[in-house]
Design a protein around this motif. Structure first.
Motif, short mmCIF file in Angstrom:
data_model
loop_
_atom_site.label_atom_id
_atom_site.label_comp_id
_atom_site.label_asym_id
_atom_site.label_seq_id
_atom_site.Cartn_x
_atom_site.Cartn_y
_atom_site.Cartn_z
N UNK A 109 -13.82 -4.77 9.86
CA UNK A 109 -13.65 -5.28 8.49
C UNK A 109 -12.39 -4.70 7.87
N UNK A 110 -12.11 -3.43 8.13
CA UNK A 110 -10.91 -2.80 7.59
C UNK A 110 -9.66 -3.43 8.18
N UNK A 111 -9.68 -3.79 9.46
CA UNK A 111 -8.52 -4.41 10.08
C UNK A 111 -8.25 -5.80 9.52
N UNK A 112 -9.31 -6.49 9.08
CA UNK A 112 -9.14 -7.82 8.52
C UNK A 112 -8.44 -7.77 7.16
N UNK A 113 -8.53 -6.65 6.46
CA UNK A 113 -7.91 -6.47 5.14
C UNK A 113 -7.03 -5.23 5.18
N UNK A 114 -5.83 -5.33 5.75
CA UNK A 114 -5.03 -4.13 5.96
C UNK A 114 -4.56 -3.45 4.68
N UNK A 115 -4.35 -4.16 3.60
CA UNK A 115 -3.94 -3.56 2.34
C UNK A 115 -5.15 -3.22 1.50
N UNK A 116 -4.89 -2.66 0.35
CA UNK A 116 -6.00 -2.32 -0.55
C UNK A 116 -5.47 -2.21 -1.96
N UNK A 117 -6.36 -2.35 -2.93
CA UNK A 117 -6.04 -2.17 -4.33
C UNK A 117 -6.84 -0.98 -4.83
N UNK A 118 -6.16 -0.08 -5.50
CA UNK A 118 -6.78 1.12 -6.07
C UNK A 118 -6.75 0.98 -7.58
N UNK A 128 -0.04 -0.93 0.99
CA UNK A 128 0.33 -1.91 2.01
C UNK A 128 1.01 -1.21 3.17
N UNK A 129 0.89 -1.81 4.34
CA UNK A 129 1.59 -1.33 5.52
C UNK A 129 3.09 -1.56 5.34
N UNK A 130 3.87 -0.59 5.75
CA UNK A 130 5.33 -0.73 5.77
C UNK A 130 5.69 -1.25 7.15
N UNK A 131 6.13 -2.52 7.25
CA UNK A 131 6.40 -3.09 8.56
C UNK A 131 7.48 -2.35 9.35
N UNK A 149 6.19 3.67 -7.48
CA UNK A 149 6.05 3.28 -6.08
C UNK A 149 6.33 4.49 -5.20
N UNK A 150 6.03 4.35 -3.91
CA UNK A 150 6.38 5.39 -2.95
C UNK A 150 7.87 5.68 -3.09
N UNK A 151 8.25 6.94 -2.96
CA UNK A 151 9.64 7.33 -3.09
C UNK A 151 10.48 6.79 -1.94
N UNK A 152 11.60 6.16 -2.28
CA UNK A 152 12.62 5.74 -1.32
C UNK A 152 12.10 5.30 0.03
N UNK A 153 12.46 6.06 1.05
CA UNK A 153 12.08 5.73 2.42
C UNK A 153 10.74 6.35 2.82
N UNK A 154 10.04 6.93 1.85
CA UNK A 154 8.79 7.60 2.17
C UNK A 154 7.71 6.59 2.51
N UNK A 155 7.07 6.80 3.65
CA UNK A 155 5.84 6.08 3.98
C UNK A 155 4.86 7.13 4.48
N UNK A 156 3.59 6.84 4.32
CA UNK A 156 2.54 7.81 4.64
C UNK A 156 1.84 7.41 5.93
N UNK A 157 1.39 8.41 6.67
CA UNK A 157 0.78 8.18 7.97
C UNK A 157 -0.52 7.39 7.86
N UNK A 158 -1.28 7.59 6.78
CA UNK A 158 -2.57 6.92 6.64
C UNK A 158 -2.66 6.24 5.28
N UNK A 159 -3.55 5.26 5.20
CA UNK A 159 -3.81 4.58 3.94
C UNK A 159 -4.37 5.56 2.93
#
Length: 178
Positions: A109-118, A128-131, A149-159
């Motif tokens: 179910x989590x894979x079917x909805x990769x993004x989320x709203x908090x 959202x996933x950073x492609x 938003x996330x800073x510049x080029x920052x992406x996080x390892x996990x949701x």
């Protein structure tokens, strides 16, 4: 995770806030039941007044249970396990599963909805996933209207990590309380 115990000062403030919220509700319930104006609620029969207060606490209890279930579902949607929720609540994994059935998402179910709203502190953030990196990023708007938003080029390892940063932003930009 830090301790879930509250300090005596925090407990005192919580009691004050709960009673401040409860008294108008108890007065309204008593007024409807007795036909007396709300400002005369405390002049009624003590048993009836006490029952009005008990009825108000029942309404509060029902709402707290509803909000708790929402919080458990939110935690589960970000990857918290029943074991983690049970630990926070002071119950077993099985107890948490019984208390909040369906709070923990299945991986499919989590894979079917990769993004989320908090939704937190009156604001909203989207995860959202950073492609380009395969990590997670967030964008949001606090209750005070501030966008972030996330800073510049920052992406996080996990949701969950992205959600934690987004949640911190939303907490910093909550609407002021009156």
């Amino acid at each position: 995770m830090t301790s879930c115990e509250i300090t005596p000062e925090e407990r005192t403030e919580l009691h004050k806030a709960l009673h401040a919220a409860l008294n108008p509700l108890a007065s309204a319930l008593r007024s409807r039941a007795s036909g007396l104006p709300e400002d005369r609620m405390w002049e009624a029969d003590p048993v009836e007044v006490a029952l009005s207060v008990l009825a108000a606490w029942k309404a509060v209890d029902t709402e707290v249970k509803r909000l708790t279930a929402i919080a458990a579902g939110t935690a589960g949607s970000y990857g918290a396990s029943y074991e983690q929720m049970g630990a926070v609540w002071g119950i077993t994994r099985q107890g948490a599963r019984k208390k909040w059935p369906g709070a923990v998402s299945r991986p499919a179910a989590a894979a079917a909805h990769p993004g989320a709203v908090l939704e937190l502190c009156g604001g909203t953030a989207e995860l959202a996933r950073d492609p380009s990196s395969g990590g997670w990023r967030w964008t949001g708007e606090g209750a005070d209207g501030t966008r972030g938003a996330s800073d510049g080029d920052t992406s996080y390892a996990t949701k969950e990590e992205a959600a934690a940063h987004a949640g911190a932003f939303l907490g910093e930009h909550a609407a002021e309380r009156s």
